[in-house]
Design an enzyme around this catalytic site. Sequence first.
Site, PDB file in Angstrom:
ATOM      1  N   ASP A  36       0.865  -1.175   0.000  1.00 19.14           N
ATOM      2  CA  ASP A  36       0.000   0.000   0.000  1.00 19.14           C
ATOM      3  C   ASP A  36       0.902   1.225   0.000  1.00 19.14           C
ATOM      4  O   ASP A  36       2.091   1.136   0.308  1.00 19.14           O
ATOM      5  CB  ASP A  36      -0.890  -0.038   1.254  1.00 19.14           C
ATOM      6  CG  ASP A  36      -1.880   1.114   1.306  1.00 19.14           C
ATOM      7  OD1 ASP A  36      -2.238   1.652   0.242  1.00 19.14           O
ATOM      8  OD2 ASP A  36      -2.298   1.478   2.417  1.00 19.14           O
ATOM      9  N   LEU A  37       0.360   2.358  -0.328  1.00 18.44           N
ATOM     10  CA  LEU A  37       1.146   3.586  -0.318  1.00 18.44           C
ATOM     11  C   LEU A  37       0.973   4.354   0.986  1.00 18.44           C
ATOM     12  O   LEU A  37       1.855   4.361   1.830  1.00 18.44           O
ATOM     13  CB  LEU A  37       0.771   4.474  -1.515  1.00 18.44           C
ATOM     14  CG  LEU A  37       1.122   3.911  -2.892  1.00 18.44           C
ATOM     15  CD1 LEU A  37       0.635   4.840  -4.000  1.00 18.44           C
ATOM     16  CD2 LEU A  37       2.621   3.690  -3.009  1.00 18.44           C
ATOM     17  N   ASP A  38      -0.169   4.999   1.164  1.00 18.66           N
ATOM     18  CA  ASP A  38      -0.379   5.876   2.311  1.00 18.66           C
ATOM     19  C   ASP A  38      -0.432   5.096   3.613  1.00 18.66           C
ATOM     20  O   ASP A  38      -1.207   4.160   3.755  1.00 18.66           O
ATOM     21  CB  ASP A  38      -1.670   6.678   2.114  1.00 18.66           C
ATOM     22  CG  ASP A  38      -1.585   7.560   0.886  1.00 18.66           C
ATOM     23  OD1 ASP A  38      -0.743   8.470   0.875  1.00 18.66           O
ATOM     24  OD2 ASP A  38      -2.349   7.319  -0.068  1.00 18.66           O
ATOM     25  N   THR A  94      -3.408   0.239  -3.839  1.00 14.54           N
ATOM     26  CA  THR A  94      -3.701   1.491  -3.151  1.00 14.54           C
ATOM     27  C   THR A  94      -5.143   1.940  -3.376  1.00 14.54           C
ATOM     28  O   THR A  94      -5.783   1.531  -4.338  1.00 14.54           O
ATOM     29  CB  THR A  94      -2.733   2.602  -3.632  1.00 14.54           C
ATOM     30  OG1 THR A  94      -3.015   3.826  -2.957  1.00 14.54           O
ATOM     31  CG2 THR A  94      -2.813   2.832  -5.133  1.00 14.54           C
ATOM     32  N   GLY A  95      -5.601   2.792  -2.517  1.00 21.85           N
ATOM     33  CA  GLY A  95      -6.904   3.415  -2.705  1.00 21.85           C
ATOM     34  C   GLY A  95      -6.829   4.586  -3.674  1.00 21.85           C
ATOM     35  O   GLY A  95      -7.849   5.071  -4.153  1.00 21.85           O
TER      36      GLY A  95
END
Length: 144
Positions: free
Chosen positions: A9-11, A43-44
């Site tokens: 994931d990123l954030d 990611t979202g």
Amino acid sequence: MTRHLIAVDLDGTLLKDDKTISVANIAALQRARANGHEVVIATGRPFRHARKYYEQLGLTTPIVNFNGGLVHHPQNVHFEVQHHPIPLKTVQHILESVAETKTQNIVCEVTDHVYFQYDPVGIYEFYTDHALSVTTGDLRKVLL
């Protein structure tokens, strides 16, 4: 050796508070790839907000955007894109449910089209960066 798929994931996971990838994380992912493992971003975020990290990591794999709503391969036009947005009927139900609340704003995104309930003063640039279109208005009517 068993190969693994490593989805990041990123954030709140790969990215530091300043939205950069640490040297240690870059090195770890490079080692994993050198050892034959596949690395993907999940990611979202829409792709337009994940592209720079995909490119920075030199990935050649598919990417998962919108919390799984879009799976595509930026480098393979023959990859079978999976696009599963929330059904419009569900979106309309949510919009009706929050219509009388003191919601500051509502943002809907479909691929690279961004829709705002109210004028997005102060957050406009983040959501609309590289967007194909931006629409503002009563989303119950706009998203028919």
